[in-house]
Design a protein around this motif. Structure first.
Motif, PDB file in Angstrom:
ATOM      1  N   ARG A   1       0.833  -1.205   0.000  1.00  0.00           N
ATOM      2  CA  ARG A   1       0.000   0.000   0.000  1.00  0.00           C
ATOM      3  C   ARG A   1       0.867   1.254   0.000  1.00  0.00           C
ATOM      4  N   PHE A   2       1.883   1.297   0.850  1.00  0.00           N
ATOM      5  CA  PHE A   2       2.670   2.514   0.987  1.00  0.00           C
ATOM      6  C   PHE A   2       3.852   2.573   0.026  1.00  0.00           C
TER       7      PHE A   2
ATOM      8  N   ILE B   1       3.832   1.505  -3.097  1.00  0.00           N
ATOM      9  CA  ILE B   1       3.227   2.014  -4.328  1.00  0.00           C
ATOM     10  C   ILE B   1       2.719   3.441  -4.113  1.00  0.00           C
ATOM     11  N   GLY B   2       2.330   3.740  -2.871  1.00  0.00           N
ATOM     12  CA  GLY B   2       1.821   5.065  -2.552  1.00  0.00           C
ATOM     13  C   GLY B   2       2.852   6.181  -2.661  1.00  0.00           C
TER      14      GLY B   2
ATOM     15  N   THR C   1       4.721   7.888   4.766  1.00  0.00           N
ATOM     16  CA  THR C   1       4.761   6.793   3.798  1.00  0.00           C
ATOM     17  C   THR C   1       6.026   5.952   3.971  1.00  0.00           C
TER      18      THR C   1
ATOM     19  N   THR D   1       6.065   1.987   5.035  1.00  0.00           N
ATOM     20  CA  THR D   1       6.695   1.048   4.109  1.00  0.00           C
ATOM     21  C   THR D   1       7.716   0.180   4.835  1.00  0.00           C
TER      22      THR D   1
ATOM     23  N   GLY E   1      -2.573   0.947  -3.578  1.00  0.00           N
ATOM     24  CA  GLY E   1      -1.545   1.915  -3.231  1.00  0.00           C
ATOM     25  C   GLY E   1      -1.795   3.283  -3.827  1.00  0.00           C
TER      26      GLY E   1
ATOM     27  N   SER F   1      -3.015   6.779  -1.622  1.00  0.00           N
ATOM     28  CA  SER F   1      -2.182   7.980  -1.617  1.00  0.00           C
ATOM     29  C   SER F   1      -2.897   9.159  -2.272  1.00  0.00           C
TER      30      SER F   1
END
Length: 282
Positions: free
Chosen positions: A30-31, A33-34, A172, A176, A203, A207
């Protein structure tokens, strides 16, 4: 704000859909890619210095609080009806109001205290199944709200001296790293192509949703855009029904109405006092 609500709703659906992956792995992807949308908002002249800060301790506190809030939210989305989780997350401003008394020494009048009481009553109606079925996962959205209050208080302070992209970057980055660290404690699963696409959507939407949320409060009065965020409950009911056959209970809808009313009272009061509005999602 509408775009933010849609992105958050898509994120919630992806998290709930990918419930067979370890939470740490979901957190990491999630993070990780964020990061992509964040780098697009960093000014070109700050590209080599955007990370510089004089308040690393507060950044760490904000990031840890946000990470714990996100983990609690992910657990709740996996184990509870979508509408119940979304409804309970609306209680964030209630805990922010309480936290502001202790950490910011703010004075809270009868209107906001009444809103806090109304919100807690609504939350009790929503978590009522927890007392009947002994479902402890109903605690997780409330834990999210508590840590969200810590996030909100720290962001109020950080935003006075730090750029939004700096705050978002450190949050972020820590999430991560926390997610990556779980690779030593849980058995990560290699995503299929379809699941990887879902992770990528998760992700990006997570964001982008936060960036759109912040921008909406910059471009319009909070009293105008805040009510729009409650569309997420409509999306939660629709998607919960058609994807997971979840039918919201009457008590959930009644409790959600009280929590929404409580949140709106708090936001309208803060807007009237011209205080900085902190977005009700981490």
């Amino acid at each position: 704000m509408v775009g933010s609500v849609i992105c958050f709703s898509i994120m919630d659906i992806c998290v709930k859909w990918l419930d067979y992956y370890p939470v740490g792995q979901v957190l990491f992807l999630r993070f990780f890619i964020g990061f992509i949308p964040i780098f697009f908002i960093i000014p070109k002249d700050k590209i080599f210095s955007f990370y510089k800060t004089s308040r690393p301790g507060l950044h760490a506190f904000r990031a840890i609080s946000g990470a714990l809030a996100i983990i609690a939210l992910f657990l709740g989305l996996r184990e509870l009806p979508l509408a119940d989780v979304v409804s309970l997350t609306f209680g964030g401003p209630i805990f922010v109001t309480i936290a502001s008394i202790f950490f910011l020494s703010e004075k809270v009048g009868i209107k906001r205290w009444s809103a806090v009481f109304l919100g807690f009553l609504g939350m009790l109606l929503i978590v009522q199944p927890a007392f009947i079925d002994v479902n402890y996962y109903y605690i997780t959205p409330i834990v999210f709200c508590i840590f969200f209050a810590c996030v909100a208080i720290s962001v109020r302070s950080l935003s006075k001296t730090e750029a939004n992209y700096t705050i978002a970057f450190y949050f972020t980055l820590l999430c991560t790293l926390l997610g990556l660290a779980t690779i030593y404690f849980t058995d990560w699963i290699m995503p299929t192509l379809i699941d990887f696409v879902l992770f990528f959507v998760l992700g990006l939407c997570g964001s982008i949703a936060n960036l759109l949320l912040t921008q909406s409060y910059r471009l319009a009065e909070a009293s105008l855009v805040t009510p729009i965020k409650y569309l997420s409950l409509v999306f939660a009911i629709i998607f919960g029904y058609f994807i997971w056959s979840e039918v919201p209970k009457i008590l959930t809808l009644l409790g959600a109405s009280l929590v929404i009313a409580s949140s709106l009272i708090i936001f309208m009061r803060e807007n009237k006092l011209k205080k900085q509005i902190v977005a009700p999602r981490t």
